[in-house]
Scaffold this motif. Sequence first.
Motif, PDB file in Angstrom:
ATOM      1  N   LEU A  82       0.850  -1.183   0.000  1.00 17.58           N
ATOM      2  CA  LEU A  82       0.000   0.000   0.000  1.00 17.58           C
ATOM      3  C   LEU A  82       0.886   1.234   0.000  1.00 17.58           C
ATOM      4  O   LEU A  82       1.997   1.224   0.559  1.00 17.58           O
ATOM      5  N   ILE A  83       0.401   2.316  -0.616  1.00 20.74           N
ATOM      6  CA  ILE A  83       1.175   3.533  -0.639  1.00 20.74           C
ATOM      7  C   ILE A  83       1.337   4.071   0.772  1.00 20.74           C
ATOM      8  O   ILE A  83       0.433   3.972   1.604  1.00 20.74           O
ATOM      9  N   LYS A  84       2.491   4.635   1.056  1.00 22.23           N
ATOM     10  CA  LYS A  84       2.815   5.085   2.414  1.00 22.23           C
ATOM     11  C   LYS A  84       2.332   6.530   2.601  1.00 22.23           C
ATOM     12  O   LYS A  84       2.712   7.444   1.859  1.00 22.23           O
ATOM     13  N   PHE A  85       1.471   6.682   3.596  1.00 26.19           N
ATOM     14  CA  PHE A  85       0.972   8.023   3.951  1.00 26.19           C
ATOM     15  C   PHE A  85       2.001   8.719   4.836  1.00 26.19           C
ATOM     16  O   PHE A  85       2.503   8.148   5.808  1.00 26.19           O
ATOM     17  N   LEU A  86       2.303  10.027   4.524  1.00 28.91           N
ATOM     18  CA  LEU A  86       3.325  10.756   5.269  1.00 28.91           C
ATOM     19  C   LEU A  86       2.751  11.928   6.057  1.00 28.91           C
ATOM     20  O   LEU A  86       3.104  12.122   7.233  1.00 28.91           O
ATOM     21  N   ASP A  87       1.878  12.703   5.441  1.00 22.90           N
ATOM     22  CA  ASP A  87       1.429  13.934   6.101  1.00 22.90           C
ATOM     23  C   ASP A  87       0.189  14.445   5.372  1.00 22.90           C
ATOM     24  O   ASP A  87      -0.173  13.947   4.302  1.00 22.90           O
ATOM     25  N   TRP A  88      -0.450  15.438   5.964  1.00 23.61           N
ATOM     26  CA  TRP A  88      -1.546  16.116   5.298  1.00 23.61           C
ATOM     27  C   TRP A  88      -1.649  17.540   5.836  1.00 23.61           C
ATOM     28  O   TRP A  88      -1.202  17.849   6.938  1.00 23.61           O
TER      29      TRP A  88
END
Length: 470
Positions: A82-88
């Motif tokens: 799965l794509i790695k979530f970093l920030d928002w």
Amino acid sequence: TSATGWAPPLEVNSLLPSDCALYLVEKFLGEGTFGKVAKCRDLTTNQEVAIKITKPSHRDSGLFELNALAEITKLDADKYCLIKFLDWFEYRSHICIVYEMLDQSLHDFMNIREHRPLLIHEIRTIARELLISLKGLKEINMAHRDIKPDNIMLVNQASEPFRVKLIDFGLAINPTDMETGTFMQNLRYRAPEVILGLPLDERVDMWTVGYTLAWLYTGFHIHSVDSEYTVIRSLTMRQGIRCCLSYDDLKNFYQDKTKMREMLEIDPNKRITPEEALKHSFFTMEQPSADSEKSNSQESTSKKGHPQPEKTTVPQEPAAAPQEKSRSEIKDDEGEKSNTQAGSRKRKRSVEQSQDPEQPSLTEKAVKKSRIEIKEDIIQQEAAKSTTQSGSRKRKRGVEQNQDHDHCLQRESAVKKSRIESKEDVLQQQEAAKSNSPAGSRKRKRSVEQSQDPEPSPQTESPSKKRKTW
């Protein structure tokens, strides 16, 4: 800049935005329905990242994706592909979600190679990782609902060929919250239960994965995509009620791969699960061990060589005559002949005779009688045929003998004629030689006189003259 003045919903409390993150936009990678994706650089870590920027009109879609990411971050992104979530953060009413930077989507990759199909080992790598992603999402009770080549990214095609990750969780939801009749998925990859308005769950993702693999193998979509009606009509026309991806274009890929065909079952209850698919030999590459094959062969030979236990319970009978065989010997002989057609016919006859050896049935008598009549007819036909053939051969020989006799007669007459002509030539030469002498002149004179009187009386001729003229 980081988000300011916006309170995240309760579900995304674990995804609080950073306060001091700075990102430099380098270029825009693409644009979709809900926003754009830009390649950026994190100025604090000098790391390349991808930022998904939602449109202000679709701000709720960004918040919805953040809610899904709150659950997805519980999984190891690298382990479950799965794509790695970093920030928002939020910027001017734009919800911006920061992800790791990946290479390119499968859609772009296939466009670059002009939709040339992939090889089996390449598809195997992609299929395994997509199934691992579905397995991970199922563990946290999530359904992606929008799997398509655009949302499958190659991590790094140069260093890690065909390693992929699943992206875009804007429609991800708990399967229990999926309502019947909900509009979801791209029309080309839409599951039949979505089109038909049937109950929905996470199995809609398995359909899209199977269809994507078919697209990678063929290089084109395997049914019409003009409308939902044409999709269903194409499925029923080509596959009937059971959709097993048994098209002619895919028979080499899905031949003897029942589990792979079950990815595209129209009935979701028959559709294979990610766990079952990962155990299939297409991914495990397992072959039967040598020990198991040896044991199986020994068991089969033992069954053929040894009689069944029922035979040992039969009471003993008086010894048979030397020329007769026991029942077990007869059956052994029949077993040896079972590999040939003649043995099979004898075995069939012995079975029929064992039912009533002394009193054959009426049908058997009729069959034997008909066979005897057929044989007699055949013998008569062959005899008539032989007589006609012998007569024709005799006539042919007579004609040939007549021809040979005529030829011999002609040859003999020609030889006689040549001999007579040669004798006449010799006589003429001799007469010519004699005519040059005086005696020859006298003989010529006499011959002239005789020619004037061709029929002299035999009394007037002398014997000497007769000998000369002859």
